[in-house]
Design a protein around this motif. Structure first.
Motif, PDB file in Angstrom:
ATOM      1  N   GLN A 179       0.864  -1.172   0.000  1.00  0.00           N
ATOM      2  CA  GLN A 179       0.000   0.000   0.000  1.00  0.00           C
ATOM      3  C   GLN A 179       0.901   1.223   0.000  1.00  0.00           C
ATOM      4  O   GLN A 179       1.834   1.313   0.801  1.00  0.00           O
ATOM      5  CB  GLN A 179      -0.916  -0.004   1.222  1.00  0.00           C
ATOM      6  CG  GLN A 179      -1.942   1.102   1.198  1.00  0.00           C
ATOM      7  CD  GLN A 179      -2.940   0.991   2.344  1.00  0.00           C
ATOM      8  OE1 GLN A 179      -2.814   0.135   3.209  1.00  0.00           O
ATOM      9  NE2 GLN A 179      -3.929   1.856   2.332  1.00  0.00           N
ATOM     10  N   GLU A 180       0.618   2.153  -0.908  1.00  0.00           N
ATOM     11  CA  GLU A 180       1.441   3.353  -1.039  1.00  0.00           C
ATOM     12  C   GLU A 180       0.567   4.586  -1.188  1.00  0.00           C
ATOM     13  O   GLU A 180      -0.562   4.504  -1.667  1.00  0.00           O
ATOM     14  CB  GLU A 180       2.363   3.273  -2.260  1.00  0.00           C
ATOM     15  CG  GLU A 180       3.486   2.303  -2.136  1.00  0.00           C
ATOM     16  CD  GLU A 180       4.504   2.419  -3.259  1.00  0.00           C
ATOM     17  OE1 GLU A 180       5.462   1.648  -3.222  1.00  0.00           O
ATOM     18  OE2 GLU A 180       4.347   3.265  -4.168  1.00  0.00           O
ATOM     19  N   ARG A 181       1.155   5.716  -0.802  1.00  0.00           N
ATOM     20  CA  ARG A 181       0.523   7.010  -1.054  1.00  0.00           C
ATOM     21  C   ARG A 181       1.254   7.647  -2.231  1.00  0.00           C
ATOM     22  O   ARG A 181       2.475   7.741  -2.233  1.00  0.00           O
ATOM     23  CB  ARG A 181       0.618   7.920   0.172  1.00  0.00           C
ATOM     24  CG  ARG A 181       0.038   9.318  -0.090  1.00  0.00           C
ATOM     25  CD  ARG A 181      -0.009  10.178   1.157  1.00  0.00           C
ATOM     26  NE  ARG A 181      -1.004   9.616   2.079  1.00  0.00           N
ATOM     27  CZ  ARG A 181      -0.720   9.082   3.262  1.00  0.00           C
ATOM     28  NH1 ARG A 181       0.513   9.017   3.689  1.00  0.00           N
ATOM     29  NH2 ARG A 181      -1.679   8.600   4.032  1.00  0.00           N
ATOM     30  N   MET A 182       0.501   8.057  -3.235  1.00  0.00           N
ATOM     31  CA  MET A 182       1.066   8.766  -4.375  1.00  0.00           C
ATOM     32  C   MET A 182       0.616  10.213  -4.303  1.00  0.00           C
ATOM     33  O   MET A 182      -0.577  10.486  -4.125  1.00  0.00           O
ATOM     34  CB  MET A 182       0.558   8.190  -5.702  1.00  0.00           C
ATOM     35  CG  MET A 182       1.217   6.959  -6.157  1.00  0.00           C
ATOM     36  SD  MET A 182       0.665   6.571  -7.850  1.00  0.00           S
ATOM     37  CE  MET A 182       1.516   5.042  -8.072  1.00  0.00           C
ATOM     38  N   THR A 183       1.574  11.116  -4.431  1.00  0.00           N
ATOM     39  CA  THR A 183       1.263  12.534  -4.513  1.00  0.00           C
ATOM     40  C   THR A 183       1.674  12.991  -5.905  1.00  0.00           C
ATOM     41  O   THR A 183       2.857  12.950  -6.253  1.00  0.00           O
ATOM     42  CB  THR A 183       2.012  13.335  -3.434  1.00  0.00           C
ATOM     43  OG1 THR A 183       1.668  12.810  -2.148  1.00  0.00           O
ATOM     44  CG2 THR A 183       1.635  14.806  -3.491  1.00  0.00           C
ATOM     45  N   ILE A 184       0.685  13.405  -6.678  1.00  0.00           N
ATOM     46  CA  ILE A 184       0.911  13.835  -8.057  1.00  0.00           C
ATOM     47  C   ILE A 184       0.908  15.357  -8.050  1.00  0.00           C
ATOM     48  O   ILE A 184      -0.048  15.988  -7.580  1.00  0.00           O
ATOM     49  CB  ILE A 184      -0.191  13.296  -8.991  1.00  0.00           C
ATOM     50  CG1 ILE A 184      -0.264  11.770  -8.886  1.00  0.00           C
ATOM     51  CG2 ILE A 184       0.054  13.747 -10.431  1.00  0.00           C
ATOM     52  CD1 ILE A 184      -1.490  11.156  -9.539  1.00  0.00           C
ATOM     53  N   VAL A 185       1.985  15.959  -8.556  1.00  0.00           N
ATOM     54  CA  VAL A 185       2.150  17.410  -8.535  1.00  0.00           C
ATOM     55  C   VAL A 185       2.337  17.906  -9.959  1.00  0.00           C
ATOM     56  O   VAL A 185       3.037  17.293 -10.753  1.00  0.00           O
ATOM     57  CB  VAL A 185       3.379  17.793  -7.672  1.00  0.00           C
ATOM     58  CG1 VAL A 185       3.600  19.297  -7.671  1.00  0.00           C
ATOM     59  CG2 VAL A 185       3.224  17.261  -6.251  1.00  0.00           C
ATOM     60  N   GLY A 186       1.685  19.029 -10.274  1.00  0.00           N
ATOM     61  CA  GLY A 186       1.839  19.628 -11.592  1.00  0.00           C
ATOM     62  C   GLY A 186       0.715  20.581 -11.887  1.00  0.00           C
ATOM     63  O   GLY A 186       0.050  21.095 -10.989  1.00  0.00           O
TER      64      GLY A 186
END
Length: 89
Positions: free
Chosen positions: A10-17
Motif C-alpha cells: 500500500q502506497e501514497r502517491m502525490t501527483i504534482v503539476g
C-alpha cells in the motif's frame, strides 16, 4: 502453492503539476480499476492530487507510469511515492 506469491503493498502517491482535477480524477479512477488496484483519493486541487493505492508493486509502478503520461489536459511535474504499511499477501 505456486504462482500465488504476489506481494501486495500500500502506497501514497502525490501527483504534482498543472492538473485539471475535474478530468484527471475520473481518469485516475478508471486507470486504477483497469489495473485491479484498490484506491482512495484523499486530496484534489489544480496543483496536487493525493491517492492511496494497494496491490502488487508492479501494478502500482504501472499506475505511476500511466499517471505521469496522463491525459492530454494535465501536466505532471512529479509523482512522489511513500509506503503506507508493510507487505501483505
Amino acid at each position: 502453492m505456486t504462482g500465488q506469491d504476489t506481494t501486495h503493498i500500500q502506497e501514497r502517491m502525490t501527483i504534482v503539476g498543472d492538473l485539471n482535477a475535474a478530468s484527471f480524477v475520473p481518469w485516475i479512477r478508471r486507470h486504477a480499476a483497469k489495473l485491479g488496484l484498490s484506491h482512495t483519493i484523499s486530496h484534489t486541487s489544480s496543483m496536487r492530487i493525493e491517492l492511496e493505492v494497494a496491490g502488487p508493486e508492479e501494478l502500482i509502478d504501472m499506475m505511476e507510469m500511466g499517471c505521469s503520461l496522463g491525459p492530454i489536459d494535465v501536466w505532471v511535474e512529479r509523482i512522489d511515492r511513500a509506503a503506507i504499511s508493510g507487505e501483505r499477501t
